[in-house]
Design an enzyme around this catalytic site. Structure first.
Site, PDB file in Angstrom:
ATOM      1  N   ASN A   1     164.776  37.585  40.175  1.00  0.00           N
ATOM      2  CA  ASN A   1     164.954  37.224  38.768  1.00  0.00           C
ATOM      3  C   ASN A   1     166.416  36.832  38.589  1.00  0.00           C
ATOM      4  O   ASN A   1     167.285  37.697  38.571  1.00  0.00           O
ATOM      5  CB  ASN A   1     164.591  38.447  37.907  1.00  0.00           C
ATOM      6  CG  ASN A   1     164.901  38.241  36.430  1.00  0.00           C
ATOM      7  OD1 ASN A   1     165.179  37.119  35.999  1.00  0.00           O
ATOM      8  ND2 ASN A   1     164.863  39.321  35.665  1.00  0.00           N
ATOM      9  N   TRP A   2     166.662  35.542  38.502  1.00  0.00           N
ATOM     10  CA  TRP A   2     168.050  35.080  38.422  1.00  0.00           C
ATOM     11  C   TRP A   2     168.689  35.386  37.067  1.00  0.00           C
ATOM     12  O   TRP A   2     169.884  35.311  36.919  1.00  0.00           O
ATOM     13  CB  TRP A   2     168.126  33.574  38.681  1.00  0.00           C
ATOM     14  CG  TRP A   2     167.868  33.175  40.107  1.00  0.00           C
ATOM     15  CD1 TRP A   2     167.573  34.009  41.162  1.00  0.00           C
ATOM     16  CD2 TRP A   2     167.899  31.843  40.642  1.00  0.00           C
ATOM     17  NE1 TRP A   2     167.419  33.281  42.308  1.00  0.00           N
ATOM     18  CE2 TRP A   2     167.605  31.952  42.022  1.00  0.00           C
ATOM     19  CE3 TRP A   2     168.127  30.584  40.096  1.00  0.00           C
ATOM     20  CZ2 TRP A   2     167.555  30.831  42.849  1.00  0.00           C
ATOM     21  CZ3 TRP A   2     168.068  29.473  40.924  1.00  0.00           C
ATOM     22  CH2 TRP A   2     167.792  29.596  42.286  1.00  0.00           C
ATOM     23  N   LYS A   3     167.886  35.668  36.070  1.00  0.00           N
ATOM     24  CA  LYS A   3     168.388  35.879  34.696  1.00  0.00           C
ATOM     25  C   LYS A   3     169.213  34.651  34.274  1.00  0.00           C
ATOM     26  O   LYS A   3     168.871  33.543  34.638  1.00  0.00           O
ATOM     27  CB  LYS A   3     169.181  37.179  34.626  1.00  0.00           C
ATOM     28  CG  LYS A   3     168.391  38.367  35.208  1.00  0.00           C
ATOM     29  CD  LYS A   3     168.985  39.691  34.886  1.00  0.00           C
ATOM     30  CE  LYS A   3     168.120  40.800  35.475  1.00  0.00           C
ATOM     31  NZ  LYS A   3     168.558  42.128  35.130  1.00  0.00           N
TER      32      LYS A   3
ATOM     33  N   HIS B   1     160.303  41.571  30.000  1.00  0.00           N
ATOM     34  CA  HIS B   1     161.486  42.157  30.625  1.00  0.00           C
ATOM     35  C   HIS B   1     162.259  42.975  29.580  1.00  0.00           C
ATOM     36  O   HIS B   1     162.312  42.593  28.414  1.00  0.00           O
ATOM     37  CB  HIS B   1     162.372  41.059  31.222  1.00  0.00           C
ATOM     38  CG  HIS B   1     163.442  41.624  32.094  1.00  0.00           C
ATOM     39  ND1 HIS B   1     164.599  42.165  31.585  1.00  0.00           N
ATOM     40  CD2 HIS B   1     163.513  41.781  33.441  1.00  0.00           C
ATOM     41  CE1 HIS B   1     165.334  42.621  32.587  1.00  0.00           C
ATOM     42  NE2 HIS B   1     164.694  42.398  33.721  1.00  0.00           N
TER      43      HIS B   1
ATOM     44  N   GLU C   1     165.264  43.224  28.945  1.00  0.00           N
ATOM     45  CA  GLU C   1     166.321  42.480  28.230  1.00  0.00           C
ATOM     46  C   GLU C   1     165.716  41.637  27.104  1.00  0.00           C
ATOM     47  O   GLU C   1     166.318  41.481  26.044  1.00  0.00           O
ATOM     48  CB  GLU C   1     167.098  41.618  29.238  1.00  0.00           C
ATOM     49  CG  GLU C   1     167.993  42.483  30.108  1.00  0.00           C
ATOM     50  CD  GLU C   1     168.209  41.960  31.520  1.00  0.00           C
ATOM     51  OE1 GLU C   1     167.995  40.759  31.781  1.00  0.00           O
ATOM     52  OE2 GLU C   1     168.596  42.789  32.381  1.00  0.00           O
TER      53      GLU C   1
ATOM     54  N   GLU D   1     160.193  48.940  35.706  1.00  0.00           N
ATOM     55  CA  GLU D   1     161.644  48.830  35.749  1.00  0.00           C
ATOM     56  C   GLU D   1     162.257  49.832  34.782  1.00  0.00           C
ATOM     57  O   GLU D   1     162.372  49.547  33.580  1.00  0.00           O
ATOM     58  CB  GLU D   1     162.088  47.425  35.341  1.00  0.00           C
ATOM     59  CG  GLU D   1     161.550  46.322  36.224  1.00  0.00           C
ATOM     60  CD  GLU D   1     162.425  45.081  36.171  1.00  0.00           C
ATOM     61  OE1 GLU D   1     162.955  44.705  37.207  1.00  0.00           O
ATOM     62  OE2 GLU D   1     162.588  44.514  35.076  1.00  0.00           O
TER      63      GLU D   1
ATOM     64  N   GLY E   1     170.586  46.864  36.673  1.00  0.00           N
ATOM     65  CA  GLY E   1     171.958  46.356  36.681  1.00  0.00           C
ATOM     66  C   GLY E   1     173.014  47.452  36.636  1.00  0.00           C
ATOM     67  O   GLY E   1     174.191  47.185  36.413  1.00  0.00           O
TER      68      GLY E   1
ATOM     69  N   SER F   1     168.174  47.866  40.244  1.00  0.00           N
ATOM     70  CA  SER F   1     169.181  48.109  41.289  1.00  0.00           C
ATOM     71  C   SER F   1     168.571  48.265  42.680  1.00  0.00           C
ATOM     72  O   SER F   1     169.049  49.049  43.492  1.00  0.00           O
ATOM     73  CB  SER F   1     170.050  49.323  40.933  1.00  0.00           C
ATOM     74  OG  SER F   1     170.741  49.090  39.726  1.00  0.00           O
TER      75      SER F   1
ATOM     76  N   GLY G   1     170.298  41.458  40.477  1.00  0.00           N
ATOM     77  CA  GLY G   1     171.591  41.207  41.132  1.00  0.00           C
ATOM     78  C   GLY G   1     171.474  40.804  42.601  1.00  0.00           C
ATOM     79  O   GLY G   1     172.132  39.858  43.045  1.00  0.00           O
TER      80      GLY G   1
HETATM   81  P1  PGA Z   1     168.740  44.477  38.891  1.00  0.00           P
HETATM   82  O1  PGA Z   1     167.734  43.805  37.842  1.00  0.00           O
HETATM   83  O2  PGA Z   1     168.108  44.341  40.252  1.00  0.00           O
HETATM   84  O3  PGA Z   1     170.023  43.701  38.770  1.00  0.00           O
HETATM   85  O4  PGA Z   1     168.908  45.902  38.484  1.00  0.00           O
HETATM   86  C1  PGA Z   1     166.350  43.934  37.982  1.00  0.00           C
HETATM   87  C2  PGA Z   1     165.654  43.252  36.833  1.00  0.00           C
HETATM   88  O5  PGA Z   1     166.167  43.304  35.706  1.00  0.00           O
HETATM   89  O6  PGA Z   1     164.591  42.638  37.004  1.00  0.00           O
END
Ligand code: PGA
Length: 253
Positions: free
Chosen positions: A9-11, A96, A98, A168, A174, A214, A236
């Site tokens: 997931n590049w966000k 997600h 976010e 998640e 993150g 993470s 990440g």
């Molecule tokens: P992260 O993000 O690996 O940077 O913790 C995972 C995600 O939000 O899908």
């Protein structure tokens, strides 16, 4: 048999040129060493159509990070599931944390998005997970159950069977603070049981449940070794070829 999947997931990271560069690097390393899982790259909308041709003939599939809750029409700035599918993308991340936290996406809206994704032949990667306060209060199971049931449990068994779940824990995203392998397994087993109760054992056994938060080359192997962890949704560590490959290698013996 349920699928094992590592999805990046590049966000909101990478220009188009940087993204294509990363995909090219991944193409080379994955051609030399075939992964033991499906690999999905989820990019910003604007990159999809350009990244799609570079993924053709590789082991990687393409996905979006979101789609609209409406089919088409006067919704300035939105991108529909049909548009996503027309780029060649096969997956879409929905729900997600976010999106839930910063864009106030709630259960009913997410149900609509999932429905449109399915109607357009996309596989939703549906995210669920508790915040730190929920876990500290010991309420992670209730919270996650509600997220799944409120958005997904109205779907027919046939439709539900097309959905990939991603657990998640929000406190792990993150933050560098990964759930332990035990915590992940415990929640994944709980989720699978909830699916079995609603849709039966066969659908639950075939449901891919990814872990996200993470996940990195150091902890992927231990996380993926759990019987109910079917892969990862990677933020990440999906931004650098060596890191993403390291996570994918979590499935290698
Ligand atoms: P992260 O993000 O690996 O940077 O913790 C995972 C995600 O939000 O899908």
């Amino acid at each position: 048999m349920r699928k094992k999947i590592v999805a990046g997931n590049w966000k909101m990271n990478k220009t188009l040129q940087e993204g294509i560069e990363l995909v090219k690097e991944l193409t080379t390393v994955l051609a030399n060493e075939k992964p033991n899982c499906d690999v999905v790259i989820c990019t910003p909308f604007i990159h999809l159509a350009s990244v799609a041709p570079t993924l053709k003939g590789t082991v990687m599939e393409l996905g979006a990070e979101n789609c609209a809750d409406k089919a088409s029409g006067a919704y300035t700035g939105e991108v529909s599931a049909a548009m996503v599918a027309s780029t060649g993308a096969k997956y879409v991340i929905l729900g997600h944390s976010e999106r839930r936290a910063y864009y106030h996406e709630h259960a009913e809206l997410l149900r609509d998005k999932v429905q449109l994704a399915l109607a357009n032949g996309l596989t939703p990667i549906f995210c669920i997970g508790e915040v730190l306060e929920d876990r500290e209060a010991g309420e992670q199971e209730e919270v996650v159950h509600e997220q799944i049931s409120n958005s997904l449990f109205d779907f027919s068994p046939e439709d539900f069977a097309k959905i990939v779940l991603a657990y998640e824990p929000v406190w792990a995203i993150g933050t560098g603070k990964t759930a332990t392998a035990e915590q992940a397994q415990e929640m994944h087993a709980f989720i699978r049981k909830a699916v079995a109760t609603k849709y039966g054992k066969e659908i639950a056994d075939n449901c891919s449940i990814l872990y996200g938060g993470s996940c990195n080359p150091k902890n992927a192997k231990e996380l993926f070794a759990n019987p109910d962890v079917d892969g990862g949704l990677i933020g990440g560590a999906a931004l650098k070829c060596a890191d993403f490959k390291g996570v994918i290698d979590g499935f290698n013996a």
